[in-house]
Scaffold this motif. Structure first.
Motif, mmCIF file in Angstrom:
data_model
loop_
_atom_site.group_PDB
_atom_site.id
_atom_site.type_symbol
_atom_site.label_atom_id
_atom_site.label_comp_id
_atom_site.label_asym_id
_atom_site.label_seq_id
_atom_site.Cartn_x
_atom_site.Cartn_y
_atom_site.Cartn_z
ATOM 1 N N LEU A 16 -31.814 -47.086 -13.397
ATOM 2 C CA LEU A 16 -30.955 -46.072 -12.808
ATOM 3 C C LEU A 16 -31.325 -45.603 -11.751
ATOM 4 O O LEU A 16 -32.813 -45.229 -11.653
ATOM 5 C CB LEU A 16 -30.238 -45.246 -13.725
ATOM 6 C CG LEU A 16 -29.293 -45.751 -14.662
ATOM 7 C CD1 LEU A 16 -29.077 -44.427 -15.718
ATOM 8 C CD2 LEU A 16 -27.764 -46.318 -14.196
ATOM 9 N N ARG A 17 -30.673 -45.148 -10.721
ATOM 10 C CA ARG A 17 -31.242 -44.230 -9.547
ATOM 11 C C ARG A 17 -31.267 -42.863 -10.162
ATOM 12 O O ARG A 17 -30.508 -42.484 -11.149
ATOM 13 C CB ARG A 17 -30.334 -44.289 -8.427
ATOM 14 C CG ARG A 17 -30.354 -45.692 -7.688
ATOM 15 C CD ARG A 17 -31.610 -46.256 -7.284
ATOM 16 N NE ARG A 17 -32.231 -45.558 -6.180
ATOM 17 C CZ ARG A 17 -33.596 -45.648 -5.762
ATOM 18 N NH1 ARG A 17 -34.347 -46.548 -6.413
ATOM 19 N NH2 ARG A 17 -34.136 -44.855 -4.805
ATOM 20 N N ALA A 18 -32.142 -41.917 -9.762
ATOM 21 C CA ALA A 18 -32.273 -40.620 -10.219
ATOM 22 C C ALA A 18 -30.902 -39.854 -10.140
ATOM 23 O O ALA A 18 -30.727 -39.156 -11.144
ATOM 24 C CB ALA A 18 -33.434 -39.739 -9.543
ATOM 25 N N GLY A 72 -33.723 -33.907 -8.704
ATOM 26 C CA GLY A 72 -33.800 -34.470 -9.771
ATOM 27 C C GLY A 72 -34.398 -33.625 -10.912
ATOM 28 O O GLY A 72 -34.823 -34.263 -11.921
ATOM 29 N N ILE A 73 -33.831 -32.567 -10.822
ATOM 30 C CA ILE A 73 -34.393 -31.578 -11.995
ATOM 31 C C ILE A 73 -33.255 -30.894 -12.685
ATOM 32 O O ILE A 73 -32.252 -30.470 -12.062
ATOM 33 C CB ILE A 73 -35.284 -30.562 -11.192
ATOM 34 C CG1 ILE A 73 -36.624 -30.981 -10.891
ATOM 35 C CG2 ILE A 73 -35.709 -29.427 -12.455
ATOM 36 C CD1 ILE A 73 -37.491 -30.090 -9.961
ATOM 37 N N ALA A 74 -33.428 -30.854 -13.989
ATOM 38 C CA ALA A 74 -32.563 -30.117 -14.957
ATOM 39 C C ALA A 74 -33.422 -29.256 -15.649
ATOM 40 O O ALA A 74 -34.661 -29.966 -16.302
ATOM 41 C CB ALA A 74 -31.848 -30.791 -15.855
ATOM 42 N N ARG A 75 -33.105 -28.032 -15.764
ATOM 43 C CA ARG A 75 -34.116 -27.022 -16.473
ATOM 44 C C ARG A 75 -33.123 -26.271 -17.404
ATOM 45 O O ARG A 75 -32.138 -25.709 -17.101
ATOM 46 C CB ARG A 75 -34.945 -26.127 -15.731
ATOM 47 C CG ARG A 75 -36.116 -26.745 -15.212
ATOM 48 C CD ARG A 75 -36.963 -25.756 -14.533
ATOM 49 N NE ARG A 75 -38.075 -26.234 -13.522
ATOM 50 C CZ ARG A 75 -37.979 -26.396 -12.454
ATOM 51 N NH1 ARG A 75 -37.056 -25.756 -11.695
ATOM 52 N NH2 ARG A 75 -39.036 -26.918 -11.624
ATOM 53 N N SER A 95 -38.302 -44.754 -7.972
ATOM 54 C CA SER A 95 -39.338 -45.654 -7.832
ATOM 55 C C SER A 95 -38.532 -46.457 -6.697
ATOM 56 O O SER A 95 -37.548 -46.525 -6.342
ATOM 57 C CB SER A 95 -39.769 -46.335 -8.964
ATOM 58 O OG SER A 95 -38.576 -47.030 -9.665
ATOM 59 N N ASP A 96 -39.543 -47.422 -6.256
ATOM 60 C CA ASP A 96 -39.174 -48.479 -5.058
ATOM 61 C C ASP A 96 -38.086 -49.477 -5.597
ATOM 62 O O ASP A 96 -37.564 -50.136 -4.509
ATOM 63 C CB ASP A 96 -40.239 -48.826 -4.400
ATOM 64 C CG ASP A 96 -41.063 -47.887 -3.577
ATOM 65 O OD1 ASP A 96 -40.534 -46.892 -3.167
ATOM 66 O OD2 ASP A 96 -42.295 -47.849 -3.107
ATOM 67 N N ASP A 97 -38.035 -49.678 -6.796
ATOM 68 C CA ASP A 97 -37.487 -50.889 -7.346
ATOM 69 C C ASP A 97 -35.926 -50.544 -7.853
ATOM 70 O O ASP A 97 -35.478 -51.410 -8.564
ATOM 71 C CB ASP A 97 -38.233 -51.421 -8.280
ATOM 72 C CG ASP A 97 -38.387 -50.817 -9.706
ATOM 73 O OD1 ASP A 97 -38.046 -49.579 -9.525
ATOM 74 O OD2 ASP A 97 -39.396 -51.035 -10.436
ATOM 75 N N GLY A 98 -35.327 -49.414 -7.503
ATOM 76 C CA GLY A 98 -34.069 -48.987 -7.965
ATOM 77 C C GLY A 98 -34.060 -48.434 -9.250
ATOM 78 O O GLY A 98 -32.840 -48.332 -9.752
ATOM 79 N N CYS A 100 -35.951 -45.280 -11.935
ATOM 80 C CA CYS A 100 -36.203 -43.821 -11.947
ATOM 81 C C CYS A 100 -37.171 -43.625 -13.254
ATOM 82 O O CYS A 100 -37.059 -44.221 -14.379
ATOM 83 C CB CYS A 100 -35.239 -42.992 -11.663
ATOM 84 S SG CYS A 100 -34.200 -42.666 -13.273
ATOM 85 N N ALA A 101 -38.218 -42.840 -12.905
ATOM 86 C CA ALA A 101 -39.127 -42.391 -13.974
ATOM 87 C C ALA A 101 -38.526 -41.115 -14.448
ATOM 88 O O ALA A 101 -37.939 -40.200 -13.791
ATOM 89 C CB ALA A 101 -40.423 -42.264 -13.577
#
Length: 147
Positions: A16-18, A72-75, A95-98, A100-101
């Motif tokens: 998934l995308r971020a 891309g942050i949830a706290r 990441s570049d491949d579509g 997300c980390a």
């Protein structure tokens, strides 16, 4: 052993995308993939809003500290009365491949000497890594991302 803050961090990749992954890590988003997750929202959305969960015989009070889809942050701040309090951070990075980390960090402080062993066990590096890996399995099993 003192009652110092303890921390653990682990992660995984999602197809998934971020911007699409981050909402999965909100009070409402987790309903879609966490068995038994029934947050009681106490009003509001965004920073400062509060919700309560009751799982495994304990009640956890959560406060949204920050939710920023652009970064891309949830706290979240969280407290289990008499047991632990601290912060949970989820960071989703494209990441570049579509894909997300997803990185998850818990920083918890035991609230009593008796709670130290339970918090230490929860944050044991291998156990924590296994728990966070299970998040990916549950998200994929729910059909929210490809494996």
């Amino acid at each position: 052993m003192g009652r110092a803050m303890m921390m653990a961090e682990a992660g995984f990749e999602l197809a998934l995308r971020a911007r699409d992954a981050l909402p999965l890590f909100t009070a409402e988003g987790e309903r879609r993939w966490v068995p038994g997750w029934e947050p009681e929202r106490l009003g509001g959305d965004g920073a400062g809003s509060v919700f309560v969960t009751r799982m495994g015989g304990s009640e956890t009070v959560w406060v949204v500290v920050d939710y920023d889809p652009q970064r891309g942050i949830a706290r979240y701040a969280r407290q289990v009365a008499g047991v632990q309090a601290g912060l949970v951070e989820v960071q989703c990075t494209d990441s570049d491949d579509g894909r997300c980390a997803v990185r998850v960090r818990y920083s918890l402080t035991p609230l009593s000497d008796a709670a130290i062993p339970a918090v230490a066990e929860f944050l044991d590096p291998q156990r924590f890594a296994d728990t966070i890996a299970d998040w990916k399995r549950l998200i994929v099993a729910a059909g929210l991302a490809a494996g």
